[in-house]
Structure formats: structure tokens, C-alpha cells
Write a protein that holds these residues in place. Structure first.
Motif, PDB file in Angstrom:
ATOM      1  N   UNK A 132       2.892   3.863   5.785  1.00 20.18           N
ATOM      2  CA  UNK A 132       2.053   3.231   6.797  1.00 20.18           C
ATOM      3  C   UNK A 132       1.734   1.779   6.446  1.00 20.18           C
ATOM      4  N   UNK A 133       1.531   1.505   5.168  1.00 14.99           N
ATOM      5  CA  UNK A 133       1.164   0.157   4.737  1.00 14.99           C
ATOM      6  C   UNK A 133       2.067  -0.265   3.562  1.00 14.99           C
ATOM      7  N   UNK A 134       3.341  -0.517   3.829  1.00 15.40           N
ATOM      8  CA  UNK A 134       4.274  -0.855   2.747  1.00 15.40           C
ATOM      9  C   UNK A 134       3.976  -2.218   2.142  1.00 15.40           C
ATOM     10  N   UNK A 135       4.413  -2.368   0.910  1.00 18.22           N
ATOM     11  CA  UNK A 135       4.327  -3.676   0.263  1.00 18.22           C
ATOM     12  C   UNK A 135       5.177  -4.668   1.049  1.00 18.22           C
ATOM     13  N   UNK A 136       4.632  -5.830   1.322  1.00 16.24           N
ATOM     14  CA  UNK A 136       5.327  -6.816   2.147  1.00 16.24           C
ATOM     15  C   UNK A 136       6.294  -7.666   1.330  1.00 16.24           C
ATOM     16  N   UNK A 137       5.874  -8.070   0.160  1.00 12.84           N
ATOM     17  CA  UNK A 137       6.679  -8.979  -0.657  1.00 12.84           C
ATOM     18  C   UNK A 137       7.440  -8.154  -1.692  1.00 12.84           C
ATOM     19  N   UNK A 138       8.570  -7.575  -1.277  1.00 14.31           N
ATOM     20  CA  UNK A 138       9.331  -6.667  -2.122  1.00 14.31           C
ATOM     21  C   UNK A 138      10.237  -7.475  -3.050  1.00 14.31           C
ATOM     22  N   UNK A 139       9.904  -7.480  -4.332  1.00 15.93           N
ATOM     23  CA  UNK A 139      10.679  -8.245  -5.306  1.00 15.93           C
ATOM     24  C   UNK A 139      11.400  -7.360  -6.318  1.00 15.93           C
ATOM     25  N   UNK A 140      10.745  -6.288  -6.730  1.00 18.05           N
ATOM     26  CA  UNK A 140      11.218  -5.555  -7.904  1.00 18.05           C
ATOM     27  C   UNK A 140      11.645  -4.128  -7.571  1.00 18.05           C
ATOM     28  N   UNK A 141      12.291  -3.503  -8.558  1.00 15.61           N
ATOM     29  CA  UNK A 141      12.621  -2.077  -8.491  1.00 15.61           C
ATOM     30  C   UNK A 141      11.367  -1.259  -8.205  1.00 15.61           C
ATOM     31  N   UNK A 145      10.982   1.031  -4.780  1.00 16.52           N
ATOM     32  CA  UNK A 145      10.896   2.483  -4.947  1.00 16.52           C
ATOM     33  C   UNK A 145       9.525   2.998  -4.528  1.00 16.52           C
ATOM     34  N   UNK A 146       8.478   2.225  -4.761  1.00 18.31           N
ATOM     35  CA  UNK A 146       7.140   2.608  -4.309  1.00 18.31           C
ATOM     36  C   UNK A 146       7.096   2.679  -2.788  1.00 18.31           C
ATOM     37  N   UNK A 150       6.380   6.263  -2.554  1.00 24.11           N
ATOM     38  CA  UNK A 150       4.983   6.241  -2.951  1.00 24.11           C
ATOM     39  C   UNK A 150       4.849   6.004  -4.449  1.00 24.11           C
ATOM     40  N   UNK A 151       3.692   5.509  -4.846  1.00 29.00           N
ATOM     41  CA  UNK A 151       3.468   5.146  -6.251  1.00 29.00           C
ATOM     42  C   UNK A 151       3.518   6.359  -7.175  1.00 29.00           C
ATOM     43  N   UNK A 152       3.031   7.505  -6.719  1.00 30.69           N
ATOM     44  CA  UNK A 152       2.966   8.691  -7.581  1.00 30.69           C
ATOM     45  C   UNK A 152       4.363   9.196  -7.937  1.00 30.69           C
ATOM     46  N   UNK A 153       5.215   9.400  -6.918  1.00 28.10           N
ATOM     47  CA  UNK A 153       6.556   9.895  -7.186  1.00 28.10           C
ATOM     48  C   UNK A 153       7.380   8.858  -7.958  1.00 28.10           C
ATOM     49  N   UNK A 154       7.175   7.589  -7.652  1.00 25.14           N
ATOM     50  CA  UNK A 154       7.857   6.538  -8.414  1.00 25.14           C
ATOM     51  C   UNK A 154       7.529   6.660  -9.903  1.00 25.14           C
ATOM     52  N   UNK A 155       6.256   6.826 -10.229  1.00 20.93           N
ATOM     53  CA  UNK A 155       5.848   6.855 -11.640  1.00 20.93           C
ATOM     54  C   UNK A 155       6.370   8.094 -12.353  1.00 20.93           C
ATOM     55  N   UNK A 156       6.576   9.206 -11.611  1.00 22.66           N
ATOM     56  CA  UNK A 156       7.023  10.455 -12.229  1.00 22.66           C
ATOM     57  C   UNK A 156       8.544  10.485 -12.383  1.00 22.66           C
ATOM     58  N   UNK A 157       9.278  10.144 -11.325  1.00 21.28           N
ATOM     59  CA  UNK A 157      10.713  10.393 -11.296  1.00 21.28           C
ATOM     60  C   UNK A 157      11.600   9.155 -11.397  1.00 21.28           C
TER      61      UNK A 157
END
Length: 532
Positions: A132-141, A145-146, A150-157
Motif C-alpha cells: 500500500x505504501x511502497x518505498x519511493x526511492x528504490x536504490x538497494x537490494x 525486496x522490502x 515486506x520488511x519481515x519476510x525480507x529480514x527472514x528469507x
């Protein structure tokens, strides 16, 4: 096969390195009546990173090598060199996180179920938040992936394992690599497919992938990948036209002023071999080659800035039945340093001679001379035992032996300057030295598969036989993703240029994805390339 002191050889082609590329070139050239001399730094093993190390009857595959190629030409060569020793093996790899196994690729319902109600709810809330509210300035992996998971699944997998392998923070890796690496994987698609399966509406495997599913089985030499390259070595020597000088590192490769070469190799005792040849093939790291060329190239400084990621395997023999059925498992756990754990019996039962002993290989990604690399074998074995206990995979008291295998320069690093440095050296050498040919992973500083390394050597052989550069061995499609998907020998790649057939391009297109650091912008801040 071993050289005596101050030996001199006169051959048609001098070859640096007895890995897949060097041995493929040597095999094909001797078949055509050419004489070759190959120098190899290792005293015992040919095959480079594809060798199989033996310790007390146990065999270790360095990194895991599935024999699969879309190129029928490569498949035919494998069958020609090793006609009777391939076995078909089931493919199984999973992710290990906090004591539980997860399918690879991820299956949404299984993953969320394993994580438990509270954590899976937090994962879904995090997923919806960034949809719903994605990061606008996408620079990094991390950014890319977030936004996808989402941040939770990114941090786990995604975060922990990726940082272990590449030795850099995910917020410094460019987003375009993430977009390529995880292309086709959709959490929403996996959830929808899972619902369909639960209702009996979809019988296909639920992997959340819009792209091809991974191979279910693969071919493998019964005694490990080194069996292929031992056979290639033996065939080269059997022709009477090939010399393989073990235990000799490259000391100098000097142009003779007449289009030919004088290659000097030296062993640890100072014994020297000199090879005079009309053509030279190098699978040595570009950085090493540039420092040993005479005269020194103008681009030596460019080559000296090329970097590498190193790798070591700690093999443990454990008094137990096999601990898990996977070829290997990916360790997404921050409590340990190990990145993957191989089960050698799952690659081939013949690699583990004792039915009552399990043999696993813990894989650590490192930089040469850092703390891990510099540790003693004894300390590394103790670390591996401790980490297996932390992971709950074995009791240290059941470990009955161990061994350590180090592999320097296992992965060429793609930093912000690597492409320019490689291109500068390539252009200079091609312009000045038409009889010097770069092949293979380290020879071309390209993170490729075994079949790609072989095809660069196969085309180089054709160039040498023709007496001109008929084929461009650098024609590589960086968007290739089929190296573990589709049909063997399918010949479906588009030719890289008119002189390269679709089948040859199929092998050349096997270059794998490597993360690049975010490039600094004009203000010195990191800024990734635009991601669609």
C-alpha cells in the motif's frame, strides 16, 4: 605428469590452469593433433573449483556441481569424456531457519505455517503495508525486496544468507540485481496457488514462480565432479600430445616478439618448467595474469583492482544416519556463520563409503586472509561442530573426523568499477596479442557455470584451429536464468552474434547474476540504477 627441475617443452599451445576451461581446451586440441602443455598450481587435483577432494576415502564436492546444460554440444562432450559414470540424482534443496525447514523456492502457506500465527501475521501486515505504501526511492537490494515481500519476510528469507555469501550489506547492493535475481517470485501468486491447491483446483507444485520450475533431477558423476576432469586429464595424456605439469604456479607469460609465447611455471621447491608455444590460453585470474605478463600491460592497474570472494568447506564425518535428504540446505540463521550445508551422500552414495556415517560439508563464504580464512583447520572443524549443535543438526560427540578445503577466488566480485577494468584489459590484450586467449570464470572475471567455462574453451579452440578470432567468446547474455530450469540440450538460446550458433549461445548464456554495489551519485551518496 610431474615436472623435473628446469624442464623445457615446445608445443603448439600453452595453457594456464587445469580447471574445466583449461582441460576442455587441452582435450579438444589434442584430439585435433595439436600439442599442448598445461601448468596447474595444485599439486594433487585437476578440475579447479570443480574438483573432488578425497580424504580417508570420503569425497567432497567444492560448492556442489549439477551437470546440466541447455547446450547439446556441452552435454555431448560430457558424455564423450565420461560415458559410463553418470548417475541420475533427485534434486532437493531447502532453507533452514530457527529449527525448521522451508521449501526452496518458498511456498507461501508452508512458510507462514512454519513461522507461527503471530510471526506470520506480522509478515502479512508488513507485506500489505509496503504494497500500500511502497518505498519511493528504490536504490538497494533491501529496498526492492522490502517492497516485494515486506520488511519481515525480507529480514527472514533474504537478508542474512545474501550478506553471508557476498560479504556486503544488502542496503549497499543495487536494486537491479534484486529485480533480476528474484524475478518471477510473487508472494501473492504463491498464496493464490496455495488456496487453489487446498480446494483441489491446482495440482502443480506451489512455488510462487511465474517462471520455469527448477529441475527435479540432475545428472552427476558417481564419484563427484572431479571424476569428469580426472578423465579429461587421462585422455589428454593418452594422446601422447599433452603435458600436464602439476604443482607449478605461473611465474611469467612473455610474448616472444613473433606472435608466440614463453610460459614459465615454478613449484614450491624452485623447480622451473619453460613452455614455448604459438598460442597461449589463460584461465588464471585476470589480476594474476596481468601481473605476470611481460611486457606488463598498460591496464595492469585496472586488473590489480579486481576483487574476489573466497570460500571454504569444512567436512564433518558424523556417526549417524543421514541427517537430511537434501543435496544442501541454505542456512538463513544469524546465530551461525555457515551459509550452506551439503549432504555428500545425497549427491552420490559412492562419495560416502561407510553406511553408518553421514558426511556433510559446511560452506563458509569469506575473504582471503580474513579471520575465517586464516583460522587453523582444527579451529574451523571445532567451529563447524559447534554450529551444527547450535542448528540442532547433530551432537558434536558424534563427529568422528573432519577436513577443511579452501578455495581462493571462488567468486569474482562485481564492484562499481569491475566492468570498466575488465573491458580495459580485454581490449588491450585483444589488440596487442591475438594469440593470447582468456577463458573460464577467473580468466574472464565472470561468475559463470561449468558449461559456460567449457564453451569459452570450445570456441577458443575453434579460433586457434582457424588461426583467427572467428568466435567472440565474450558474447554472454547477463539475463540468463535457465541454468537449473528447462530441458537439457534444448538449444533455445538466441545466438549472441551470427558466428555463434544457438546451441553455443545456450552455454555462453549461463552467466549467473552477481550483486553490484550501488553507484555513488554526484553528491557522493549511493544511488542505484532506475528499476522498472
Amino acid at each position: 605428469m610431474s615436472a623435473s627441475a628446469n624442464r623445457e617443452l615446445n608445443v603448439d599451445v600453452a595453457i594456464i590452469g587445469a580447471g574445466p576451461a583449461g582441460l576442455t581446451a587441452g582435450y579438444l586440441l589434442t584430439k585435433q593433433g595439436k600439442t599442448v602443455a598445461i601448468i596447474e598450481k595444485d599439486e594433487t587435483y585437476v578440475g579447479g573449483i570443480s574438483r573432488t577432494v578425497e580424504h580417508e576415502g570420503y569425497r567432497f564436492d567444492i560448492g556442489g556441481h549439477r551437470f546440466f546444460s541447455k547446450s547439446q554440444q556441452v552435454v555431448d562432450l560430457w558424455n564423450e569424456i565420461l560415458p559410463d559414470d553418470f548417475i541420475q540424482r533427485p534434486r532437493m534443496s531447502r532453507i533452514y531457519y530457527e529449527g525448521k525447514f522451508y521449501s526452496y523456492p518458498l511456498r507461501a502457506f508452508e512458510a507462514l505455517g512454519n513461522l507461527g500465527l503471530l510471526r506470520s501475521t506480522a509478515c502479512m501486515v508488513s507485506y500489505l503495508r509496503y504494497k500500500l505504501f511502497p518505498l519511493k526511492d528504490v536504490k538497494s537490494f533491501e529496498d526492492w525486496t522490502t517492497n516485494q515481500f515486506g520488511k519481515k519476510l525480507y529480514s527472514i528469507f533474504f537478508k542474512t544468507y545474501t550478506e553471508k555469501v557476498w560479504g556486503m550489506p544488502c542496503d549497499e547492493m543495487s536494486a537491479d540485481w534484486a529485480a533480476q535475481r528474484i524475478k518471477g517470485l510473487s508472494l501473492w501468486s504463491a498464496v493464490v496457488d496455495g488456496l487453489k491447491r487446498s480446494l483441489g483446483l491446482n495440482k502443480k507444485p506451489n512455488d510462487g514462480q511465474a517462471a520455469k520450475t527448477l529441475l527435479e533431477t540432475f545428472r552427476y558423476p558417481r564419484l563427484g565432479p572431479g571424476m569428469m576432469w580426472d578423465a579429461a586429464r587421462d585422455k589428454i595424456l593418452a594422446t601422447g600430445k599433452g603435458h600436464i605439469v602439476m604443482g607449478h604456479g605461473l611465474e611469467q607469460l612473455a610474448a616472444d616478439g613473433e606472435g608466440g609465447w614463453r610460459m614459465t611455471g615454478r613449484d614450491k621447491d624452485g623447480n622451473k618448467v619453460v613452455v614455448k608455444a604459438g598460442d597461449a590460453i589463460s584461465s588464471a585470474p585476470m589480476r594474476q595474469l596481468a601481473a605476470r605478463l611481460h611486457p606488463l600491460p598498460d591496464t595492469t592497474l585496472n586488473a590489480s583492482n579486481l576483487k574476489y570472494r573466497d570460500f571454504l568447506t569444512v567436512a564433518l564425518k558424523i556417526k549417524s544416519e543421514d541427517l537430511f535428504p537434501d543435496n544442501w540446505i541454505y542456512i538463513h540463521d544469524e546465530k551461525v556463520q555457515v551459509g550452506r550445508v551439503q549432504n555428500f551422500r545425497s549427491w552420490s552414495p559412492e562419495m560416502v563409503p561407510d553406511e553408518d556415517v553421514a558426511c556433510v560439508g559446511l560452506e563458509y563464504f569469506c575473504f582471503e586472509n580474513d579471520g575465517l580464512w586464516s583460522s587453523s583447520d582444527e579451529d574451523l572443524i571445532e567451529l563447524a561442530k559447534k554450529e551444527m549443535q547450535i542448528l540442532g543438526l547433530c551432537d558434536p560427540q558424534d563427529v568422528v573426523g573432519g577436513a577443511v578445503v579452501r578455495q581462493e577466488k571462488a567468486y569474482p566480485v562485481y564492484d562499481e568499477d569491475y566492468a570498466a577494468n575488465v573491458e580495459a584489459m580485454r581490449c588491450e590484450l585483444e589488440d596487442k596479442y591475438p594469440t593470447l586467449h582468456l577463458v573460464g570464470r577467473n580468466g574472464m572475471h565472470r561468475y559463470n557455470n561449468q558449461d559456460h567455462a567449457m564453451m569459452t574453451a570450445m570456441l577458443t579452440t575453434e579460433n586457434i584451429l582457424a588461426g583467427e578470432r572467428v568466435y567472440d567468446t565474450w558474447c554472454v547474455n547477463e539475463d540468463a536464468e535457465y541454468h537449473e530450469a528447462g530441458n537439457e540440450g534444448a538449444e533455445k538460446a538466441i545466438p549472441a552474434r551470427e558466428t555463434v550458433s544457438a546451441d553455443q549461445a545456450a552455454a555462453l548464456n549461463s552467466l549467473r547474476d552477481v550483486p553490484e554495489r550501488i553507484k555513488p551519485d554526484a553528491d557522493g551518496d549511493h544511488a542505484g540504477r532506475k528499476v522498472a
